[in-house]
Design an enzyme around this catalytic site. Structure first.
Site, PDB file in Angstrom:
ATOM      1  N   ASP A   1       0.848  -1.187   0.000  1.00  0.00           N
ATOM      2  CA  ASP A   1       0.000   0.000   0.000  1.00  0.00           C
ATOM      3  C   ASP A   1       0.891   1.248   0.000  1.00  0.00           C
ATOM      4  OD1 ASP A   1      -2.959   1.018   0.587  1.00  0.00           O
ATOM      5  OD2 ASP A   1      -1.560   2.227   1.798  1.00  0.00           O
TER       6      ASP A   1
ATOM      7  N   GLU B   1      -4.688   2.282  -4.345  1.00  0.00           N
ATOM      8  CA  GLU B   1      -3.227   2.323  -4.260  1.00  0.00           C
ATOM      9  C   GLU B   1      -2.658   1.029  -3.701  1.00  0.00           C
ATOM     10  OE1 GLU B   1      -4.765   4.271  -0.416  1.00  0.00           O
ATOM     11  OE2 GLU B   1      -5.388   4.012  -2.495  1.00  0.00           O
TER      12      GLU B   1
END
Length: 414
Positions: free
Chosen positions: A279, A323
């Site tokens: 992430d 993301e």
């Protein structure tokens, strides 16, 4: 004729296909194949044409030998002996032609062999009747024309070859009929013209058959191209359905299919598996400060870094959402998974991608959760392994970001 008896497996080039469309859009009787298209048609039809020619030549030899045997039994000895020398011309001519047509050769050799062989066969049949004389004279000339007509009908050869065979037959018929003692010149010419009209009609029929065969060939080419285009379109759609349009790597759907395939491989599956949940830290702040365009560029670059940090022929990377990126490492233990995760994290940090709104660093960083299943452990479902990687990622975020955390049931450690 070309060297291969089979049609090429790939559709012809666009220029040839444009010519195919032009010919099919016009009248059937106007179809004329030229250049590469003519070569493709000859390549496709060679095997069948050669087989027909070989079979015809073989049967002509058998019938010639059988006829000679019957003549020896049924006809007076003097007549049968007079037929023998010219009849002996036919077998070697026919067998030599069949031998040449056993495999693809140069166009000139095939043309010369076929035309020479047919000329000698026709000459042999005609001379048998001329040598015997009497009732056999005109009978064998008619048989010669019959032989020529059968060759014209069944041999799918170029029109020029067909016309040459017809010219041989009519020329031999006229020459020998002019020497026929029981016919005057006018009758010989009239008979030749009569048979010429029939042979011309046969040539026209042969040409029509060739045009229809060529049209069928053109339709096959068009259908083949359309099938190829459809297959390409389906492949593109399949790739689009499994590819993230922004980063170009696999998407979540493809990853789910990959997980199902890996976990259903049974004995073929490598021992042990690991997952990395990656992430980008403070990605929302990056978007807010630098804009979505810069955020998209960041995602593309990070995806490329992750992809280049794993084993290309074995590991799997996908954009899992927003993301987040999911990495699957088949056959990797905890040590290998941690090494890969740290390599990814360090490579992203070293890229120095700007993120001035980050609470960790002025550059883009990654937090990575790692979950690994040892080869000695009982196999667990991919969903469970993924949940473990998620838990480890949560801890990595909670304990400061820009780090790798390995999932442990009791106490996760960096």
């Amino acid at each position: 004729m070309t060297a291969s008896p089979e049609m090429r497996s790939q559709p012809p080039n666009p220029v040839v296909m444009a010519e195919v469309e032009r010919l099919l859009a016009g009248r059937t009787r106007d179809i004329r194949l030229k250049g590469e298209l003519a070569g493709l048609f000859q390549e496709r039809s060679w095997a069948r044409t050669a087989k027909i020619i070989r079979a015809w030549m073989t049967w002509v030899v058998l019938l010639d030998v059988l006829t000679l045997g019957l003549n020896a039994i049924l006809l007076p000895k003097a007549v049968a002996l007079s037929m023998l020398p010219p009849a002996c011309i036919l077998p070697p001519a026919a067998l030599a032609t069949a031998l040449v047509w056993r495999k693809p050769r140069g166009a000139w050799l095939q043309r010369v062999s076929l035309l020479t062989g047919l000329f000698l066969i026709l000459l042999s049949v005609a001379l048998v009747g001329v040598s015997a004389g009497g009732e056999f004279y005109e009978r064998h000339l008619n048989i010669m024309l019959f032989v020529a007509i059968t060759a014209i009908i069944i041999f799918a050869v170029p029109l020029a070859w067909t016309v040459t065979v017809a010219s041989f037959a009519l020329a031999l018929y006229l020459i020998f009929q002019l020497q026929n003692p029981i016919l005057n010149r006018g009758s010989a010419v009239a008979g030749t013209l009569f048979f010429a009209s029939g042979i011309v009609a046969t040539i026209v029929a042969r040409r029509t058959m060739t045009i229809l065969a060529q049209k069928t060939f053109l339709l096959e080419l068009r259908d083949k191209r359309r099938v190829a285009e459809l297959a390409d379109a389906n492949a593109r759609l399949e790739r689009l359905a499994k590819t993230d349009p922004l980063t170009g790597i696999a998407n979540r759907r493809w990853m789910m299919e990959t997980l199902n395939r890996l976990w259903s491989a049974g004995a073929e599956r490598p021992p042990g598996n690991a997952m990395l949940m990656c992430d980008i830290d403070d990605f929302k702040n990056l978007n807010d400060r630098l804009g979505h365009a810069e955020g998209d560029r960041c995602l593309v670059k990070v995806a490329g870094i992750i992809q280049s940090s794993v084993r290309r022929n074995r590991d799997h990377v996908a954009r899992y959402g927003g993301e987040e990126f999911l990495v699957v490492l088949p056959g990797a233990d905890e040590r290998a998974a941690l090494a890969t995760a740290e390599r990814i994290r360090a490579s992203v940090e070293a890229a120095s991608l700007p993120n001035p709104a980050s609470r960790v660093s002025p550059y883009v960083t990654l937090s990575i959760g790692v979950a690994a299943q040892a080869s000695s452990e009982a196999i667990i479902a991919p969903e469970k392994l993924q949940n473990q990687a998620d838990e480890a990622l949560y801890l990595a975020k909670k304990t400061g970001r820009n780090r790798v955390i390995l999932y442990k049931p009791d106490s996760p450690t960096a």
